[in-house]
Design an enzyme around this catalytic site. Structure first.
Site, PDB file in Angstrom:
ATOM      1  CB  SER A   1      35.990  40.875  27.337  1.00 51.09           C
ATOM      2  OG  SER A   1      34.664  40.999  27.832  1.00 51.09           O
ATOM      3  CB  THR A   2      33.867  45.681  28.611  1.00 49.54           C
ATOM      4  OG1 THR A   2      32.863  44.692  28.354  1.00 49.54           O
ATOM      5  CG2 THR A   2      33.359  47.032  28.130  1.00 49.54           C
TER       6      THR A   2
ATOM      7  CD  GLU B   1      37.358  43.687  38.973  1.00 50.10           C
ATOM      8  OE1 GLU B   1      37.669  43.325  37.819  1.00 50.10           O
ATOM      9  OE2 GLU B   1      36.337  43.272  39.554  1.00 50.10           O
TER      10      GLU B   1
ATOM     11  CB  ALA C   1      29.347  45.377  35.714  1.00 49.36           C
TER      12      ALA C   1
ATOM     13  N   GLY D   1      33.573  40.169  39.238  1.00 51.42           N
ATOM     14  CA  GLY D   1      34.455  39.107  39.692  1.00 51.42           C
ATOM     15  C   GLY D   1      34.503  37.894  38.798  1.00 51.42           C
ATOM     16  N   GLY D   2      33.847  37.973  37.634  1.00 51.99           N
ATOM     17  CA  GLY D   2      33.942  36.863  36.691  1.00 51.99           C
ATOM     18  C   GLY D   2      35.376  36.575  36.272  1.00 51.99           C
TER      19      GLY D   2
ATOM     20  CE  LYS E   1      28.118  41.065  30.254  1.00 53.91           C
ATOM     21  NZ  LYS E   1      29.432  41.705  30.261  1.00 53.91           N
TER      22      LYS E   1
END
Length: 226
Positions: free
Chosen positions: A37-38, A110, A90, A102-103, A128
């Site tokens: 999302s970021t 990556e 992250a 890895g979410g 985070k």
């Protein structure tokens, strides 16, 4: 519609990443782009600079599609020698810029792109940042036939692995998420899990941590280096 407070932080760090790299962009530049999302905010910001660089390399089909929708060419990593920078998010980061990722189930690609890049720029919001990695479950990408075997090995290391049902990675593999697994020595743990037969890779980015962390906070974007 106004952004939520967390989305505003993500937008802030995405724009800070553009500021960080734009002086080094030229018509031969290829930008390494991650997933999440970021990173989506970063891709949207990068589109405004698309006349200033050649193309992108992406860690997931989702990011590649978003880049192409903006008219940004996407290259296969095999067509590229070295990347000057790779920008990704992250799920967790510690003070040494070691990460859990890895979410979004793109951890293997990556990790490959991060290995190719000279500079790995992590963009994240302040939620985070942790002292010890492991509150976020550690993703482990596994060959499907090895899933149960790997799960038993991970349980033997003290974790609680859970199969991420219904998820198949872009590489055709499965994900085990390891809960209740605080990681005091990320480098050692990354090596140990990767040595389990059937593991493709795990979501610890400790052997190759980020070089720069752009952390979005309520007081602005903090820049931290390893």
């Amino acid at each position: 519609m106004p952004l939520s407070a967390q989305d505003q932080l993500k937008s802030d760090v995405a724009n800070a990443a553009i500021d960080h790299i734009q002086a080094r962009l030229d018509h031969d530049s290829i930008v390494g782009v991650g997933t999440g999302s970021t990173v989506n905010f970063f891709i949207d910001a990068l589109a405004k600079k698309k006349g200033h660089f050649k193309a992108a390399v992406s860690s997931s089909e989702g990011s590649s599609e978003r880049l192409r929708e903006h008219g940004i060419p996407v290259l296969n990593l095999n067509e590229v020698g070295e990347l000057e920078f790779y920008i990704d998010g992250a799920d967790e980061t510690n003070h040494h810029l070691q990460l859990i990722k890895g979410g979004g189930a793109a951890l293997t690609r990556e990790k490959i792109i991060a290995a190719v890049a000279r500079e790995f720029i992590c963009i994240a919001d302040e939620s985070k940042k942790v002292d010890i990695l492991g509150d976020f479950p550690l993703p482990v990408e596994v060959i499907p036939m090895a899933r149960s075997y790997v799960a038993r090995k991970l349980a033997g290391m003290g974790g609680s692995p859970v199969y991420r049902e219904g998820v198949v990675t872009d590489n055709g593999n499965h994900i085990l998420d390891v809960y209740n697994f605080m990681i005091s020595n990320p480098i050692e743990t990354e090596h140990q899990i990767n040595n389990i037969t059937g593991v493709v890779t795990n979501g610890l980015f400790a052997i190759r941590p980020a070089n720069v962390l752009l952390l979005g906070t309520s007081n602005g974007v903090n820049i931290q280096t390893a």
